[in-house]
Design a protein around this motif. Structure first.
Motif, PDB file in Angstrom:
ATOM      1  N   SER A 192       0.845  -1.187   0.000  1.00 41.95           N
ATOM      2  CA  SER A 192       0.000   0.000   0.000  1.00 41.95           C
ATOM      3  C   SER A 192       0.882   1.240   0.000  1.00 41.95           C
ATOM      4  O   SER A 192       1.949   1.249   0.611  1.00 41.95           O
ATOM      5  CB  SER A 192      -0.931   0.000   1.212  1.00 41.95           C
ATOM      6  N   GLY A 193       0.435   2.251  -0.697  1.00 51.01           N
ATOM      7  CA  GLY A 193       1.174   3.501  -0.782  1.00 51.01           C
ATOM      8  C   GLY A 193       1.754   3.697  -2.166  1.00 51.01           C
ATOM      9  O   GLY A 193       2.009   2.730  -2.894  1.00 51.01           O
ATOM     10  N   ILE A 194       1.973   4.956  -2.524  1.00 52.60           N
ATOM     11  CA  ILE A 194       2.426   5.249  -3.886  1.00 52.60           C
ATOM     12  C   ILE A 194       3.847   4.795  -4.175  1.00 52.60           C
ATOM     13  O   ILE A 194       4.218   4.641  -5.330  1.00 52.60           O
ATOM     14  CB  ILE A 194       2.262   6.743  -4.227  1.00 52.60           C
ATOM     15  N   TYR A 195       4.652   4.588  -3.138  1.00 54.55           N
ATOM     16  CA  TYR A 195       6.026   4.125  -3.342  1.00 54.55           C
ATOM     17  C   TYR A 195       6.212   2.660  -2.965  1.00 54.55           C
ATOM     18  O   TYR A 195       7.327   2.197  -2.810  1.00 54.55           O
ATOM     19  CB  TYR A 195       7.008   4.997  -2.550  1.00 54.55           C
ATOM     20  N   ALA A 196       5.133   1.926  -2.825  1.00 52.23           N
ATOM     21  CA  ALA A 196       5.211   0.527  -2.399  1.00 52.23           C
ATOM     22  C   ALA A 196       5.385  -0.427  -3.579  1.00 52.23           C
ATOM     23  O   ALA A 196       5.199  -1.620  -3.435  1.00 52.23           O
ATOM     24  CB  ALA A 196       3.969   0.151  -1.601  1.00 52.23           C
ATOM     25  N   GLU A 197       5.765   0.075  -4.722  1.00 47.93           N
ATOM     26  CA  GLU A 197       6.037  -0.743  -5.900  1.00 47.93           C
ATOM     27  C   GLU A 197       7.516  -1.110  -5.867  1.00 47.93           C
ATOM     28  O   GLU A 197       8.375  -0.284  -6.148  1.00 47.93           O
ATOM     29  CB  GLU A 197       5.698   0.049  -7.176  1.00 47.93           C
ATOM     30  N   LEU A 198       7.826  -2.364  -5.507  1.00 43.81           N
ATOM     31  CA  LEU A 198       9.214  -2.776  -5.316  1.00 43.81           C
ATOM     32  C   LEU A 198       9.728  -3.705  -6.416  1.00 43.81           C
ATOM     33  O   LEU A 198      10.728  -4.386  -6.232  1.00 43.81           O
ATOM     34  CB  LEU A 198       9.374  -3.452  -3.949  1.00 43.81           C
TER      35      LEU A 198
END
Length: 130
Positions: free
Chosen positions: A111-117
């Protein structure tokens, strides 16, 4: 400050990845799951210092990473949280499972806009040199 990762820890991580990638896969003990999760989190913390994303691998490890934004989140839980289990984390790190597939199978919650790992995987320590 991030902790250092020893050569022995990287070798143990490689052995664990080999076990998971074997046919048939070898299930890791809880102690090995804990060690691999902690080593992967430590390697990521070295590469991505900061605190904009929290990666959780309950009950073994959690680490805050600087992904996508500058600065450090200093109070409470960061607005970007990723959670998975140790087996999935190891498969991602070894390149045996893609980020997109892990999300599709709901093996990773983010969750969150920077949670793309997705860009973190596989770890260079687990990829064979050409």
């Amino acid at each position: 400050m991030s902790r250092r990762v020893s050569g022995a820890e990287v070798e143990q991580l490689r052995a664990a990845a080999g076990s998971v990638l074997a046919t048939p896969p070898v299930e890791l003990s809880k102690a090995d799951q804990a060690a691999t999760a902690r080593t992967i989190c430590a390697l990521l913390a070295i590469r991505f210092p900061g605190g904009s994303v929290e990666l959780r691998v309950p009950p073994f490890a959690a680490v805050q990473l600087g992904i996508g934004e500058r600065g450090r989140h200093t109070r409470g839980t960061p607005p970007n949280v990723v959670q998975t289990d140790a087996d999935t984390l190891l498969k991602l790190a070894a390149g045996a499972l893609s980020w997109d597939r892990a999300r599709e199978l709901r093996l990773v919650q983010a969750s969150g806009i920077y949670a793309e790992l997705g860009q973190l995987w596989p770890l260079s320590e687990l990829v064979e040199a050409p």
